[in-house]
Design an enzyme around this catalytic site. Structure first.
Site, PDB file in Angstrom:
ATOM      1  N   GLU A  96       0.824  -1.397  -0.037  1.00  0.00           N
ATOM      2  CA  GLU A  96      -0.158   0.067   0.033  1.00  0.00           C
ATOM      3  C   GLU A  96       0.800   1.150  -0.095  1.00  0.00           C
ATOM      4  O   GLU A  96       1.897   1.158   0.698  1.00  0.00           O
ATOM      5  CB  GLU A  96      -1.055   0.096   1.247  1.00  0.00           C
ATOM      6  CG  GLU A  96      -1.614   1.293   1.529  1.00  0.00           C
ATOM      7  CD  GLU A  96      -2.782   1.610   0.383  1.00  0.00           C
ATOM      8  OE1 GLU A  96      -2.743   2.459  -0.483  1.00  0.00           O
ATOM      9  OE2 GLU A  96      -3.435   0.570  -0.047  1.00  0.00           O
ATOM     10  N   ASP A 123       5.422   1.080  -4.687  1.00  0.00           N
ATOM     11  CA  ASP A 123       4.724   0.879  -5.700  1.00  0.00           C
ATOM     12  C   ASP A 123       4.450  -0.702  -5.973  1.00  0.00           C
ATOM     13  O   ASP A 123       5.379  -1.361  -5.820  1.00  0.00           O
ATOM     14  CB  ASP A 123       5.260   1.524  -7.060  1.00  0.00           C
ATOM     15  CG  ASP A 123       4.584   1.457  -8.283  1.00  0.00           C
ATOM     16  OD1 ASP A 123       4.255   0.059  -8.711  1.00  0.00           O
ATOM     17  OD2 ASP A 123       4.550   2.382  -9.099  1.00  0.00           O
ATOM     18  N   ASP A 146      -8.996   1.201  -7.491  1.00  0.00           N
ATOM     19  CA  ASP A 146      -9.600   2.731  -7.982  1.00  0.00           C
ATOM     20  C   ASP A 146     -10.069   2.235  -9.324  1.00  0.00           C
ATOM     21  O   ASP A 146      -9.103   2.128 -10.236  1.00  0.00           O
ATOM     22  CB  ASP A 146      -8.429   3.625  -8.168  1.00  0.00           C
ATOM     23  CG  ASP A 146      -9.026   4.882  -8.604  1.00  0.00           C
ATOM     24  OD1 ASP A 146     -10.039   5.072  -9.147  1.00  0.00           O
ATOM     25  OD2 ASP A 146      -8.687   6.070  -7.756  1.00  0.00           O
ATOM     26  N   THR A 219     -15.898  -5.772   3.092  1.00  0.00           N
ATOM     27  CA  THR A 219     -15.274  -4.538   3.526  1.00  0.00           C
ATOM     28  C   THR A 219     -16.221  -3.590   3.554  1.00  0.00           C
ATOM     29  O   THR A 219     -17.687  -3.728   2.828  1.00  0.00           O
ATOM     30  CB  THR A 219     -14.212  -4.305   2.236  1.00  0.00           C
ATOM     31  OG1 THR A 219     -14.834  -4.001   1.145  1.00  0.00           O
ATOM     32  CG2 THR A 219     -13.231  -5.639   1.980  1.00  0.00           C
ATOM     33  N   PHE A 221     -16.209  -1.243   1.331  1.00  0.00           N
ATOM     34  CA  PHE A 221     -16.645  -0.751  -0.183  1.00  0.00           C
ATOM     35  C   PHE A 221     -17.933  -1.799  -0.507  1.00  0.00           C
ATOM     36  O   PHE A 221     -18.676  -1.325  -1.242  1.00  0.00           O
ATOM     37  CB  PHE A 221     -15.192  -1.319  -0.781  1.00  0.00           C
ATOM     38  CG  PHE A 221     -14.291  -0.121  -1.115  1.00  0.00           C
ATOM     39  CD1 PHE A 221     -14.182   1.079  -1.268  1.00  0.00           C
ATOM     40  CD2 PHE A 221     -13.138  -0.486  -0.047  1.00  0.00           C
ATOM     41  CE1 PHE A 221     -13.041   2.095  -1.136  1.00  0.00           C
ATOM     42  CE2 PHE A 221     -12.009   0.440   0.150  1.00  0.00           C
ATOM     43  CZ  PHE A 221     -12.140   1.637  -0.260  1.00  0.00           C
ATOM     44  N   GLU A 222     -17.661  -3.012   0.170  1.00  0.00           N
ATOM     45  CA  GLU A 222     -18.852  -4.041  -0.243  1.00  0.00           C
ATOM     46  C   GLU A 222     -20.060  -3.490   0.381  1.00  0.00           C
ATOM     47  O   GLU A 222     -21.137  -3.468  -0.237  1.00  0.00           O
ATOM     48  CB  GLU A 222     -18.525  -5.368   0.213  1.00  0.00           C
ATOM     49  CG  GLU A 222     -19.569  -6.260  -0.486  1.00  0.00           C
ATOM     50  CD  GLU A 222     -18.792  -7.555  -0.533  1.00  0.00           C
ATOM     51  OE1 GLU A 222     -19.409  -8.806  -1.111  1.00  0.00           O
ATOM     52  OE2 GLU A 222     -17.692  -7.948  -0.272  1.00  0.00           O
TER      53      GLU A 222
END
Length: 242
Positions: A96, A123, A146, A219, A221-222
Protein backbone atom coordinates in the site's frame (compact mmCIF):
# COMPACT_ATOMS: atom_id res chain seq x y z
CA UNK A 1 -3.17 9.80 1.70
CA UNK A 2 0.48 10.11 2.63
CA UNK A 3 1.22 12.83 5.16
CA UNK A 4 4.31 14.96 4.72
CA UNK A 5 4.04 16.29 8.27
CA UNK A 6 5.09 12.94 9.68
CA UNK A 7 8.81 12.33 9.46
CA UNK A 8 9.08 8.57 9.34
CA UNK A 9 11.85 6.44 7.89
CA UNK A 10 9.69 4.57 5.39
CA UNK A 11 10.65 3.55 1.84
CA UNK A 12 9.50 6.43 -0.31
CA UNK A 13 12.75 8.05 -1.46
CA UNK A 14 13.07 8.54 -5.21
CA UNK A 15 16.55 7.00 -5.10
CA UNK A 16 15.17 3.63 -3.96
CA UNK A 17 12.17 3.62 -6.29
CA UNK A 18 12.78 2.73 -9.96
CA UNK A 19 10.72 4.84 -12.35
CA UNK A 20 7.84 3.36 -14.31
CA UNK A 21 5.17 4.87 -16.54
CA UNK A 22 1.57 5.76 -15.71
CA UNK A 23 0.68 5.31 -12.05
CA UNK A 24 -2.50 3.49 -11.02
CA UNK A 25 -2.77 5.62 -7.87
CA UNK A 26 -2.50 9.22 -6.70
CA UNK A 27 -0.89 10.09 -3.39
CA UNK A 28 -3.20 12.28 -1.33
CA UNK A 29 -2.44 14.30 1.77
CA UNK A 30 -4.17 13.32 4.99
CA UNK A 31 -3.84 13.61 8.73
CA UNK A 32 -2.28 10.86 10.78
CA UNK A 33 -3.88 9.60 13.96
CA UNK A 34 -1.78 8.76 16.99
CA UNK A 35 -2.28 5.04 16.34
CA UNK A 36 -1.25 5.37 12.70
CA UNK A 37 1.86 7.33 13.65
CA UNK A 38 2.70 4.70 16.25
CA UNK A 39 2.43 1.98 13.62
CA UNK A 40 4.82 3.77 11.28
CA UNK A 41 7.27 4.81 13.95
CA UNK A 42 7.32 1.83 16.33
CA UNK A 43 6.09 -1.21 14.38
CA UNK A 44 7.52 -0.47 10.94
CA UNK A 45 11.10 -1.47 11.86
CA UNK A 46 9.83 -4.98 12.67
CA UNK A 47 7.16 -5.60 10.00
CA UNK A 48 8.04 -3.13 7.25
CA UNK A 49 9.84 -4.08 4.03
CA UNK A 50 11.68 -1.90 1.51
CA UNK A 51 12.14 -2.01 -2.22
CA UNK A 52 15.82 -1.45 -1.52
CA UNK A 53 15.93 -4.79 0.34
CA UNK A 54 15.80 -6.52 -3.04
CA UNK A 55 14.62 -10.04 -3.77
CA UNK A 56 13.16 -11.71 -0.71
CA UNK A 57 13.73 -15.25 0.52
CA UNK A 58 10.23 -15.72 1.90
CA UNK A 59 11.09 -18.77 4.00
CA UNK A 60 13.84 -16.79 5.70
CA UNK A 61 11.64 -13.71 6.00
CA UNK A 62 8.89 -15.52 7.89
CA UNK A 63 11.07 -18.19 9.46
CA UNK A 64 9.01 -21.06 8.06
CA UNK A 65 7.58 -22.60 4.91
CA UNK A 66 3.88 -21.78 4.45
CA UNK A 67 1.35 -20.64 1.85
CA UNK A 68 2.07 -17.06 0.78
CA UNK A 69 -0.53 -14.46 -0.22
CA UNK A 70 0.08 -10.89 -1.37
CA UNK A 71 -2.59 -8.18 -1.19
CA UNK A 72 -2.15 -5.14 -3.42
CA UNK A 73 -3.71 -1.89 -2.22
CA UNK A 74 -5.06 -2.93 1.18
CA UNK A 75 -6.41 0.53 2.00
CA UNK A 76 -6.81 0.89 5.76
CA UNK A 77 -5.92 -2.77 6.22
CA UNK A 78 -8.97 -4.09 8.06
CA UNK A 79 -9.63 -6.96 5.66
CA UNK A 80 -5.97 -8.00 5.50
CA UNK A 81 -5.52 -7.96 9.28
CA UNK A 82 -8.65 -10.07 9.67
CA UNK A 83 -7.36 -12.60 7.16
CA UNK A 84 -3.95 -12.81 8.82
CA UNK A 85 -5.56 -13.33 12.21
CA UNK A 86 -8.02 -16.00 11.05
CA UNK A 87 -5.45 -17.83 8.88
CA UNK A 88 -2.34 -18.11 11.07
CA UNK A 89 -0.94 -20.91 8.88
CA UNK A 90 -0.68 -18.55 5.90
CA UNK A 91 1.86 -15.74 5.50
CA UNK A 92 0.59 -12.42 4.11
CA UNK A 93 2.40 -9.51 2.47
CA UNK A 94 0.48 -6.26 2.06
CA UNK A 95 1.41 -3.50 -0.39
CA UNK A 96 0.00 0.00 0.00
CA UNK A 97 1.35 3.47 -0.81
CA UNK A 98 -0.75 5.58 1.55
CA UNK A 99 0.82 6.26 4.94
CA UNK A 100 -2.35 6.32 7.10
CA UNK A 101 -3.42 2.88 5.87
CA UNK A 102 0.04 1.42 6.37
CA UNK A 103 0.26 2.93 9.84
CA UNK A 104 -3.17 1.64 10.84
CA UNK A 105 -2.46 -1.87 9.63
CA UNK A 106 0.87 -1.98 11.44
CA UNK A 107 -0.70 -0.74 14.66
CA UNK A 108 -3.46 -3.36 14.46
CA UNK A 109 -1.07 -6.15 13.54
CA UNK A 110 1.08 -5.33 16.55
CA UNK A 111 -1.86 -5.12 18.93
CA UNK A 112 -3.09 -8.53 17.76
CA UNK A 113 0.37 -10.06 17.93
CA UNK A 114 0.44 -11.12 14.28
CA UNK A 115 3.68 -12.72 13.16
CA UNK A 116 2.45 -13.78 9.71
CA UNK A 117 2.17 -10.32 8.13
CA UNK A 118 4.69 -7.99 6.46
CA UNK A 119 4.13 -4.67 4.70
CA UNK A 120 5.56 -2.68 1.80
CA UNK A 121 4.87 1.02 1.37
CA UNK A 122 5.86 0.99 -2.27
CA UNK A 123 4.57 0.83 -5.83
CA UNK A 124 3.12 -2.68 -6.16
CA UNK A 125 4.51 -3.25 -9.66
CA UNK A 126 8.03 -2.48 -8.47
CA UNK A 127 7.63 -4.85 -5.53
CA UNK A 128 6.42 -7.62 -7.82
CA UNK A 129 9.26 -7.03 -10.25
CA UNK A 130 12.16 -6.61 -7.87
CA UNK A 131 11.28 -8.11 -4.49
CA UNK A 132 9.06 -11.17 -4.83
CA UNK A 133 10.45 -14.45 -6.17
CA UNK A 134 9.28 -16.06 -9.37
CA UNK A 135 6.74 -18.84 -8.79
CA UNK A 136 6.86 -18.10 -5.06
CA UNK A 137 3.28 -17.06 -4.25
CA UNK A 138 0.13 -19.05 -3.69
CA UNK A 139 -2.19 -16.11 -4.26
CA UNK A 140 -2.47 -12.42 -5.12
CA UNK A 141 -5.42 -10.32 -3.98
CA UNK A 142 -6.63 -7.08 -5.53
CA UNK A 143 -9.75 -5.87 -3.76
CA UNK A 144 -11.62 -2.73 -4.85
CA UNK A 145 -8.85 -0.95 -6.76
CA UNK A 146 -9.51 2.55 -8.07
CA UNK A 147 -11.77 2.01 -11.13
CA UNK A 148 -10.67 5.21 -12.88
CA UNK A 149 -14.14 5.49 -14.45
CA UNK A 150 -13.41 8.24 -16.99
CA UNK A 151 -12.39 6.81 -20.35
CA UNK A 152 -9.35 9.08 -20.58
CA UNK A 153 -8.12 7.58 -17.30
CA UNK A 154 -8.61 3.90 -18.20
CA UNK A 155 -4.87 3.62 -18.87
CA UNK A 156 -4.36 4.18 -15.14
CA UNK A 157 -6.24 1.03 -14.18
CA UNK A 158 -3.84 -1.43 -12.60
CA UNK A 159 -5.44 -4.42 -14.33
CA UNK A 160 -3.70 -4.41 -17.70
CA UNK A 161 -2.05 -7.18 -19.77
CA UNK A 162 1.43 -6.39 -18.45
CA UNK A 163 0.19 -6.48 -14.86
CA UNK A 164 -1.50 -9.87 -15.11
CA UNK A 165 1.54 -11.32 -16.89
CA UNK A 166 3.76 -10.08 -14.07
CA UNK A 167 1.43 -11.50 -11.43
CA UNK A 168 1.35 -14.84 -13.22
CA UNK A 169 5.15 -15.03 -13.20
CA UNK A 170 5.14 -14.66 -9.40
CA UNK A 171 2.49 -17.31 -8.77
CA UNK A 172 3.18 -20.99 -8.33
CA UNK A 173 1.48 -23.27 -10.89
CA UNK A 174 -2.13 -23.42 -9.72
CA UNK A 175 -1.74 -20.16 -7.81
CA UNK A 176 -4.60 -17.68 -8.02
CA UNK A 177 -5.35 -14.04 -8.70
CA UNK A 178 -8.47 -12.87 -6.85
CA UNK A 179 -9.96 -9.52 -7.85
CA UNK A 180 -13.08 -7.81 -6.53
CA UNK A 181 -14.78 -4.56 -7.50
CA UNK A 182 -18.12 -2.86 -6.99
CA UNK A 183 -17.80 -1.03 -10.32
CA UNK A 184 -19.38 -3.20 -13.02
CA UNK A 185 -17.58 -1.58 -16.00
CA UNK A 186 -14.27 -2.29 -14.27
CA UNK A 187 -15.33 -5.87 -13.58
CA UNK A 188 -16.03 -6.25 -17.29
CA UNK A 189 -12.63 -4.75 -18.06
CA UNK A 190 -10.96 -7.20 -15.67
CA UNK A 191 -12.76 -10.11 -17.31
CA UNK A 192 -11.74 -8.97 -20.80
CA UNK A 193 -8.09 -8.58 -19.83
CA UNK A 194 -8.00 -12.00 -18.16
CA UNK A 195 -9.79 -13.72 -21.05
CA UNK A 196 -7.15 -12.41 -23.46
CA UNK A 197 -4.17 -13.20 -21.20
CA UNK A 198 -2.41 -16.53 -21.83
CA UNK A 199 -1.89 -19.07 -19.08
CA UNK A 200 -4.97 -18.44 -16.93
CA UNK A 201 -8.07 -20.46 -16.08
CA UNK A 202 -11.28 -18.90 -14.79
CA UNK A 203 -12.46 -20.79 -11.69
CA UNK A 204 -16.10 -19.71 -12.12
CA UNK A 205 -18.35 -22.73 -12.60
CA UNK A 206 -20.83 -20.62 -14.55
CA UNK A 207 -20.32 -17.30 -16.28
CA UNK A 208 -17.39 -15.07 -15.40
CA UNK A 209 -17.80 -14.18 -11.72
CA UNK A 210 -17.70 -16.28 -8.57
CA UNK A 211 -19.65 -15.84 -5.32
CA UNK A 212 -17.71 -14.04 -2.60
CA UNK A 213 -15.48 -16.71 -1.03
CA UNK A 214 -15.80 -17.12 2.72
CA UNK A 215 -12.13 -16.24 3.17
CA UNK A 216 -12.63 -12.72 1.78
CA UNK A 217 -13.97 -10.55 4.60
CA UNK A 218 -16.71 -8.06 3.87
CA UNK A 219 -15.22 -4.62 3.38
CA UNK A 220 -16.56 -1.11 3.74
CA UNK A 221 -16.56 -0.89 -0.06
CA UNK A 222 -18.84 -3.90 -0.29
CA UNK A 223 -21.23 -2.52 2.32
CA UNK A 224 -21.18 0.84 0.57
CA UNK A 225 -21.91 -0.82 -2.76
CA UNK A 226 -24.83 -2.73 -1.31
CA UNK A 227 -26.31 0.48 0.10
CA UNK A 228 -25.96 2.17 -3.28
CA UNK A 229 -27.50 -0.80 -5.04
CA UNK A 230 -24.26 -1.80 -6.71
CA UNK A 231 -23.31 -5.38 -7.30
CA UNK A 232 -19.96 -6.66 -6.08
CA UNK A 233 -18.04 -8.78 -8.54
CA UNK A 234 -15.41 -11.37 -7.60
CA UNK A 235 -13.13 -12.91 -10.20
CA UNK A 236 -10.70 -15.72 -9.39
CA UNK A 237 -8.29 -16.97 -12.04
CA UNK A 238 -5.68 -19.69 -11.58
CA UNK A 239 -2.29 -19.89 -13.20
CA UNK A 240 -2.69 -22.65 -15.74
CA UNK A 241 0.34 -24.40 -17.27
CA UNK A 242 -0.04 -26.71 -20.21
Amino acid sequence: MSDSSVSVDTPQSSESRPHRGVKSYVLRAGRMTAAQSRGLEEVWPRLGLRLADGRQDLDALFGRRAPRVVEIGFGMGGSLVEQAETHPDTDFIGIEVHAPGVGKLLDEADKRGLANLRVYREDALEVLRHCLPEAGLDGVQLFFPDPWPKKKHHKRRIVQPAFVALVRSRLKPGGWLHMATDWEPYAEHMAEVMAAAPGWRNTASEGVYVPRPAFRPLTKFERRGEKLGHGVFDLIFERHDG
